[in-house]
Scaffold this motif. Structure first.
Motif: not given
Ligand SMILES: O=C(O)C(=O)C[C@]1(C(=O)O)C=C[C@@H](O)C=C1
Length: 79
Positions: A11-12, A15-16, A18-19
């Motif tokens: 997930i982390d 998220d990176s 996606i950002v």
């Protein structure tokens, strides 16, 4: 590593990514904003926003409305 930790690690990572993609999108918005300014156009284009949102699954539309608002804030900051 337990299953929860492993899933959280992934997930982390996501998220990176996606950002990063959102930052890339914002950069393109900046360019569109500059071109619109040059052409004397208004920044908000409701028809285009409807097109963008219509392509997305319903559940992500509220999030994407926030993405578009951030894009507009970015365009308004430029100049
Ligand atoms: O396509 C544009 O004209 C943009 O400025 C980009 C964008 C978007 O984030 O997708 C942002 C603001 C506009 O109202 C419409 C769409």
């Amino acid at each position: 590593m337990g299953r929860i930790d492993e899933a959280r690690r992934r997930i982390d990572e996501l998220d990176s990514r996606i950002v990063e993609l959102l930052e890339e999108r914002l950069e393109l918005c900046r360019r569109v904003g500059e071109e619109k300014r040059r052409a004397g156009m208004g920044l908000r284009d409701e028809a285009r926003e409807a097109e963008v949102l219509a392509r997305l699954p319903h559940r992500w539309r509220p999030l994407y409305r926030m993405v578009i608002e951030e894009c507009l804030r970015e365009q308004a900051r430029g100049g």
